[in-house]
Scaffold this motif. Structure first.
Motif, PDB file in Angstrom:
ATOM      1  N   MET A   1      -7.111   4.610   1.969  1.00  0.00           N
ATOM      2  CA  MET A   1      -5.904   4.009   2.016  1.00  0.00           C
ATOM      3  C   MET A   1      -6.299   4.436   0.511  1.00  0.00           C
ATOM      4  SD  MET A   1      -3.300   4.205   2.144  1.00  0.00           S
ATOM      5  CE  MET A   1      -3.395   3.727   4.153  1.00  0.00           C
ATOM      6  N   ARG A   2      -5.887   5.823   0.026  1.00  0.00           N
ATOM      7  CA  ARG A   2      -5.621   5.504  -1.928  1.00  0.00           C
ATOM      8  C   ARG A   2      -4.323   5.743  -2.537  1.00  0.00           C
ATOM      9  NH1 ARG A   2     -10.614   9.088  -4.000  1.00  0.00           N
ATOM     10  NH2 ARG A   2     -11.990   8.526  -2.221  1.00  0.00           N
ATOM     11  N   THR A   3      -3.517   4.281  -1.982  1.00  0.00           N
ATOM     12  CA  THR A   3      -2.516   4.220  -2.548  1.00  0.00           C
ATOM     13  C   THR A   3      -2.206   3.266  -3.787  1.00  0.00           C
ATOM     14  OG1 THR A   3      -1.953   1.911  -1.473  1.00  0.00           O
ATOM     15  CG2 THR A   3      -1.509   3.800  -0.289  1.00  0.00           C
ATOM     16  N   GLY A   4      -3.693   3.495  -4.455  1.00  0.00           N
ATOM     17  CA  GLY A   4      -3.708   2.057  -5.660  1.00  0.00           C
ATOM     18  C   GLY A   4      -2.766   0.503  -5.500  1.00  0.00           C
ATOM     19  N   ALA A   5      -2.606   0.575  -4.297  1.00  0.00           N
ATOM     20  CA  ALA A   5      -1.817  -0.509  -3.832  1.00  0.00           C
ATOM     21  C   ALA A   5      -3.538  -1.296  -3.871  1.00  0.00           C
ATOM     22  CB  ALA A   5      -1.194  -0.864  -2.697  1.00  0.00           C
ATOM     23  N   LEU A   6      -4.071  -2.227  -4.503  1.00  0.00           N
ATOM     24  CA  LEU A   6      -5.216  -3.387  -3.993  1.00  0.00           C
ATOM     25  C   LEU A   6      -5.021  -4.376  -4.270  1.00  0.00           C
ATOM     26  CD1 LEU A   6      -7.603  -1.562  -6.619  1.00  0.00           C
ATOM     27  CD2 LEU A   6      -7.254  -0.750  -4.811  1.00  0.00           C
ATOM     28  N   GLU A   7      -6.035  -5.816  -3.071  1.00  0.00           N
ATOM     29  CA  GLU A   7      -5.345  -6.416  -2.788  1.00  0.00           C
ATOM     30  C   GLU A   7      -5.109  -7.415  -4.879  1.00  0.00           C
ATOM     31  OE1 GLU A   7      -8.382  -8.618  -1.435  1.00  0.00           O
ATOM     32  OE2 GLU A   7      -8.877  -7.171  -0.634  1.00  0.00           O
ATOM     33  N   GLY A   8      -5.429  -7.507  -5.914  1.00  0.00           N
ATOM     34  CA  GLY A   8      -5.255  -7.474  -6.658  1.00  0.00           C
ATOM     35  C   GLY A   8      -3.685  -7.986  -7.460  1.00  0.00           C
ATOM     36  N   VAL A   9      -2.907  -6.456  -7.161  1.00  0.00           N
ATOM     37  CA  VAL A   9      -1.595  -5.511  -7.555  1.00  0.00           C
ATOM     38  C   VAL A   9      -0.304  -5.821  -6.675  1.00  0.00           C
ATOM     39  CG1 VAL A   9       0.621  -3.859  -7.305  1.00  0.00           C
ATOM     40  CG2 VAL A   9      -2.438  -3.665  -8.444  1.00  0.00           C
ATOM     41  N   LEU A  10      -1.111  -6.314  -4.503  1.00  0.00           N
ATOM     42  CA  LEU A  10      -0.838  -6.589  -3.781  1.00  0.00           C
ATOM     43  C   LEU A  10      -0.716  -8.455  -3.513  1.00  0.00           C
ATOM     44  CD1 LEU A  10      -1.240  -4.501  -0.900  1.00  0.00           C
ATOM     45  CD2 LEU A  10       0.863  -5.816  -1.334  1.00  0.00           C
TER      46      LEU A  10
END
Length: 508
Positions: A125-134
């Motif tokens: 999943m290459r959305t940049g929606a990493l855990e830190g951002v989420l």
């Protein structure tokens, strides 16, 4: 919720480099989700669906999607149920069932949804929606302090469930999340230093312990019920009965222990890491025996210990595990740390880990409280592509394209992997055969000479250092890189970061 709304939010996140904009887009999505769809959606966005890997690869998925639908109709629940069906499809006739399930889904999915579903299915999943951002998005959407959300994630090991609790119960619900025997937590991680003295300069007085070349384990005991988990929180209890039996002998009824396991040779020395991992991954018991060693204790008989300093946890650990404690000494003296390091190396181990005595157990964090020191620079990188060999290696996939993790997005999207070099050195014939069989199964595209793959395979690489280079986007290249071993026990986001490698550059 329609899956198209999740796809649109993911596209917004991908299109912006602003962390604040990413957080706002994800927070808006989370606010609109029904409670039962929060956890599945979070799993989709971070590329770790609650069902785990469901046994389909890129080629299978892309070959079965067919013509996309013109209008969106799929829901989040539809995709979640699909993954349940794929996971349950085993035994005779399962291949046909999987094919039918994927074709049915493909006919209902729009072009954008097909691409999204493919990335979810293969774990890329290459959305940049990493855990830190989420985590920040969950905090914003639920109006709960970020620190409260982060602690709940660390203790539960489950961002999706944490998000659901935050959005339905707020801070009160998250504050009830604690250590639970039987629920694995994210392991505390170590940074790196070049020498024992340098590590002590970071930590101050510390427990200087052997660094074993084994497999990380977390063990939970409740009476005679024992569960063993890997560093990625996968349960492997049935594979390690000898570890279970050892833990049942300890003088406590409830335990959470952190440690390593490795196989020993006839003289009591450590076998190569590959031997340990071969035994560690075996579904049936083998003749090779694994011995556990423990270096931390998180819970004992109803009492959580993670917020107590290491200086208090260590005596409790030694009382519980006795001879199964990893060797080490508490010291502030660089000469003593050097001696422990020499002893560890002489015993066949990798080096040492230097742990500040005042440090609490920071689950899931890589900070400065734990610092590993190894005489040879070794780093965990991710394979991005593999080149077909020439000469004696004609017909084999050989030269590896290596990427370092970029959690901050300094060199692209957060969570991407930045290429830092290539190597074909250190590859045995057995590894060449394995690579040639394995990497085509996770191929994303190819040219005449290179097979590009999903960035999911972690490999341990020894290097002599790094040098400045304009050839790669991170501005560095590896010096004299050679393969040590593949690390099947590690996830891609366990890889070393581009920032860690760049810190090796000489100043000036």
């Amino acid at each position: 919720m329609l899956l198209s709304e999740v796809v649109a939010a993911a596209a917004t996140v991908t299109a912006t480099s602003s962390r604040l904009a990413k957080v706002e887009a994800l927070a808006d999505l989370l606010r609109r989700l029904p409670p039962e769809e929060v956890a599945p959606t979070v799993g989709f966005l971070i590329g770790r669906a609650r069902q785990g890997r469901v046994g389909v690869g890129y080629r299978t998925v892309s070959g079965l999607m067919g013509e996309p639908a013109e209008a969106p109709s799929l829901t989040v629940a539809d995709l979640d149920h699909l993954l349940d069906d794929l996971l349950a499809a085993t035994g005779t006739g399962s291949a046909a069932l999987r094919q039918d399930t994927l074709q049915t889904l493909g006919r209902r999915a729009t072009a954008g949804e097909q691409q999204f579903v493919t990335r979810v299915l293969i774990g890329e999943m290459r959305t940049g929606a990493l855990e830190g951002v989420l985590v920040d998005a969950v905090a914003k959407a639920s109006e709960v302090p970020g620190a409260t959300v982060r602690r709940a994630v660390m203790l539960s090991g489950d961002l999706g469930e944490t998000a659901r609790l935050a959005l339905t119960g707020g801070a009160d619900a998250l504050e009830q999340v604690g250590l639970a025997v039987g629920t694995p937590v994210l392991p505390m991680l170590a940074s790196t230093a070049a020498a024992p003295a340098a590590a002590l300069a970071i930590t101050g007085e510390a427990s200087v312990e052997y660094k074993l070349d084994g497999a990380r384990i977390q063990v939970h005991r409740d009476g005679d019920d024992v569960h063993v988990y890997t560093r990625s929180l996968a349960e492997i209890t049935h594979r390690v009965p000898e570890v279970v039996e050892v833990v049942r002998t300890f003088p406590a009824t409830q335990l959470i222990l952190d440690g390593e396991t490795l196989s020993l040779d006839e003289d009591g020395g450590p076998r190569p890491f590959q031997d340990t991992m071969s035994r560690f991954g075996a579904e049936a018991q083998r003749s090779t025996v694994l011995k556990p060693w423990f270096f931390d204790i998180l819970h004992v008989d109803g009492e959580d210990l993670i917020d107590r300093p290491l200086s208090e946890r260590l005596p409790i650990l030694e009382k519980v595990v006795g001879a199964y404690r990893i060797p080490g000494e508490v010291t502030a003296d660089p000469a003593t740390a050097e001696r422990v390091s020499r002893d560890a190396l002489a015993a066949g181990h990798e080096g040492i880990v230097v742990k500040g005595v005042d440090s609490v157990y920071a689950a899931g964090r890589r900070g400065k409280s734990w610092v590993k020191v190894k005489p040879v620079h070794t780093y965990d990188l991710v394979v991005l592509g593999v080149e077909w060999g020439s000469g004696r290696r004609t017909g084999w996939l050989s030269n590896l394209h290596l990427g370092a993790y970029d959690p901050t997005g300094e060199f692209g999207e957060p969570g991407e992997f930045v290429m830092v070099g290539k190597t074909f050195k250190g590859l045995t014939d057995a590894l060449l055969r394995w690579q040639t069989e394995h990497f085509p199964t996770i191929e994303t595209r190819s040219t005449k000479h290179v097979v590009f793959v999903e960035p999911v395979t972690v490999v341990e690489i020894a290097i002599d250092g790094v040098q400045r280079s304009s050839r790669y986007p991170g501005g560095i290249a590896l010096r004299f890189a050679r393969v040590k071993q593949y690390r099947e026990d590690k996830r891609p986001d366990d890889a070393d970061t581009i920032q860690t490698l760049r810190a090796m550059l000489p100043s000036g």
